[in-house]
Design an enzyme around this catalytic site. Structure first.
Site, short mmCIF file in Angstrom:
data_model
loop_
_atom_site.label_atom_id
_atom_site.label_comp_id
_atom_site.label_asym_id
_atom_site.label_seq_id
_atom_site.Cartn_x
_atom_site.Cartn_y
_atom_site.Cartn_z
N TYR A 100 67.44 -57.41 45.73
CA TYR A 100 66.85 -57.40 44.38
C TYR A 100 65.42 -56.89 44.37
O TYR A 100 64.84 -56.61 45.40
CB TYR A 100 67.01 -58.74 43.68
N GLU A 101 64.90 -56.74 43.16
CA GLU A 101 63.56 -56.14 42.94
C GLU A 101 63.48 -54.72 43.50
O GLU A 101 62.47 -54.34 44.07
CB GLU A 101 62.45 -57.00 43.58
N GLY A 102 64.54 -53.96 43.35
CA GLY A 102 64.61 -52.63 43.94
C GLY A 102 65.10 -52.79 45.36
O GLY A 102 64.43 -53.43 46.18
N GLN A 141 62.94 -48.81 47.78
CA GLN A 141 61.52 -48.98 48.15
C GLN A 141 61.07 -47.83 49.07
O GLN A 141 59.96 -47.32 48.94
CB GLN A 141 61.28 -50.31 48.89
#
Ligand SMILES: Cc1cc2nc3c(=O)[nH]c(=O)nc-3n(C[C@H](O)[C@H](O)[C@H](O)COP(=O)(O)OP(=O)(O)OC[C@H]3O[C@@H](n4cnc5c(N)ncnc54)[C@H](O)[C@@H]3O)c2cc1C
Length: 563
Positions: free
Chosen positions: A435-437, A442
């Site tokens: 999650y969060e990219g 990234q």
């Protein structure tokens, strides 16, 4: 089974002895009154006490009982609501919120320390307040005065919680595919219709209201990311009526059972626009960047929790004779004396300590970027945050998972069964890579979006900053050499050979991020080594078992560049 216990002195050591945080905070007029090591140490000690006494003991039951869904309502595991109520009433969510919104106005780095401890203690519970500060910042920067008046103080204090509703069944990494529709209503609001999935804390009983921040598309919006706008839908309206947003179910999943991962259905829910139409992703990025630093800290904290367990177990468990010991015949030594176990524990410690230095420095740079009177310092800080955040998020979440698995190995078969609780860390840690990219996204962010477009100028400036930071340390010559070598490699090979190719940068991205992570770690270990009182064992572990990967990553990139 031993629960994680925060060690406030270790956090304070990195902040004040290694990073001289108080001196950096003193340079920022908006925060200078808090540049007091006594005051900040006291906050960190109190945070450690609260986390150790209230949050850590709920971790195991949170995993075993999990969040429960029933007819649209979600009941959190035993003790979770009381702990949350105690948490916000004690003022913990408002540490770094602005005083004019009822917050305490402390430096971001204090909140970073708190979140590292919280995640280490109880990842599932911490998912709920994990997005709160980002949501607050997002509204503070982008919402109308009317929305701010209604929501800002409640979010700053943590009395209400927030969600980030981005993902849809067909739109994960590619948010340009989001389909949720927002149709204008006569009263200036919008009717929101669509389904969001994987929404952390979409429904629960921790707080009395939940503020959903939702990406959706206006009727005339262009396709793709530029057509996305940001909307706010509260679970309860000001008059106490429930909005037309329903939790259809929660996911059965590998870990973080204490966090409800919700499918949320919006049925013409009345929504308010946040910021300008078509600028939804910009507004959301405020939230996502804060969240990415916190996920990087999750990696550091989860690894520390696994290490604490494995380290304690290794002192107690006795098996076979360790080489070089003088125990009597027939006696077994603690496994902590076996080199294989020392290698596992030392390697994880090397990642934890360096990760903490890098994460706290990033939190200090976030405040520098906002508040430093000198424009050049603000620019350097912005560069650090932009380049280091994806590295921290990706490399330390990967290590949290692989390192937690290595810590499980210390327990042998006793780690694989549930009794010692180490297997929970392995299951919990896995999601942070997603999650969060995702970590792949990234890596692309670092190389393709942030390094190649300016011919690596920003990256070279970061390498120069790291080099000059080590200038006064004669023993850091080898690390300065490695920084120079990477700079040359990027200038002579990566930029000319990858810059013009459509595909190559994407093949390179993961190795590029990993090499950058290792250089940052080398810098952090030089800083730690230059500060008296830090463990020699973990330092040796870094140079023996972690750093050699740097050469391997350069070789992998080289092979990709010539293929
Ligand atoms: C427990 C949990 C909690 C979550 N909480 C939230 C939340 O609160 N709010 C929210 O909105 N979302 C949330 N998410 C969703 C999460 O952000 C997404 O799962 C993530 O963005 C990936 O999307 P996806 O699962 O659709 O995978 P996909 O995007 O389908 O990706 C599948 C694979 O392909 C790779 N991939 C995709 N595109 C590329 C590319 N261009 N280059 C290289 N590789 C690529 C990915 O890295 C991944 O390995 C949560 C997810 C989980 C599991």
């Amino acid at each position: 089974m031993n629960a994680y216990q925060p060690r406030a002195a270790e956090h304070a050591f990195v902040l004040f002895d290694v990073l001289r945080a108080h001196e950096r905070i003193a340079e920022l007029p908006a925060l200078a009154e808090h540049a007091d090591t006594g005051l900040l140490t006291q906050v960190i000690e109190e945070a450690g006490k609260f986390v150790g006494e209230v949050i850590a003991p709920l971790n195991r039951e949170g995993d075993e009982v999990g969040a429960q869904w029933n007819a649209g309502a979600v009941t959190m595991p035993p003790g979770f609501r009381d702990a949350y109520q105690a948490f916000w009433q004690a003022g913990w969510p408002s540490l770094a919120s602005a005083t004019e919104d009822g917050g305490q106005g402390l430096p971001t780095v204090v909140e970073a320390v708190l979140h590292e401890m919280l995640n280490a203690a109880n990842h599932g519970w911490t998912m709920a307040p994990g997005l709160l500060h980002g949501a607050y910042e997002c509204l503070r920067h982008h919402a109308s005065d009317e929305l701010k008046a209604r929501y800002l103080e409640k979010l700053a204090s943590g009395e209400w919680l927030a969600t980030m509703c981005l993902t849809e069944p067909h739109a994960g990494s590619d948010l340009g595919l989001v389909r949720t529709k927002a149709v204008p209503l006569a009263d200036g609001r919008y009717a929101l219709t669509g389904t969001k999935i994987f929404i952390s804390g979409g429904e629960h009983d921790l707080a009395d209201n939940i503020v959903h921040l939702v990406l959706a598309r206006l009727p005339d919006a262009p396709p793709g990311p530029k057509g996305l706008s940001l909307f706010l839908v509260p679970k309860f309206e000001d008059d106490g009526n429930r909005s037309a947003v329903h939790c259809e179910r929660i996911e059965e999943k590998m870990g973080i059972h204490g966090s409800p991962t919700c499918v949320m259905r919006f049925d013409e829910a009345a929504a308010s626009l946040v910021g300008e139409p078509g600028k939804g992703l910009n507004a959301m990025f405020v939230m996502m960047n804060a969240a990415r630093l916190l996920v990087g800290l999750q990696g550091v904290g989860l690894l520390d929790a696994a290490w604490q367990k494995a380290h304690a177990y290794a002192q107690e468990r006795r098996q076979m004779r360790a080489p070089g010991t003088t125990s009597k015949a027939g006696e077994a030594d603690p496994i902590a004396l076996h080199p294989a176990i020392q290698r596992i524990l030392g390697t994880q410690r090397a990642w934890i300590d360096a990760g903490r230095v890098i994460a706290y420095r990033t939190a200090l740079e976030l405040d520098t970027q906002k508040h430093h009177p000198d424009a050049a310092r603000r620019e350097a800080a912005a560069r650090w945050c932009s380049l280091v955040t994806p590295v921290l998020k990706s490399a330390w979440t990967e290590q949290a998972f692989s390192g937690a698995s290595a810590c499980l190995q210390v327990f042998g078969g006793h780690g694989y069964v549930r009794e010692w609780g180490i297997e929970q860390h392995v299951r919990d840690a896995r999601v942070a890579m997603i999650y969060e990219g995702t970590n792949e996204i990234q890596a692309i962010d670092l190389l393709v979006r942030k390094t190649l477009p300016d011919g690596a100028a920003a990256l070279q400036a970061l390498l120069a900053d790291l080099t000059s930071d080590l200038a006064a340390l004669p023993e850091a010559a080898a690390t300065r050499g490695a920084l120079a070598r990477f700079g040359d490699f990027v200038r002579e090979r990566v930029v000319p050979m990858a810059g013009g190719s459509a595909e190559r940068p994407f093949w390179l991205a993961d190795d590029f991020l990993r090499a950058t992570a290792l250089l940052l770690m080398a810098w952090a270990w030089e800083r730690l080594a230059a500060t008296a009182g830090h463990g020699a064992q973990a330092r040796a572990a870094f140079w023996r078992w972690v750093w050699p990967e740097f050469e391997m990553r350069l070789a992998m990139m080289d092979a990709t560049l010539v293929s």
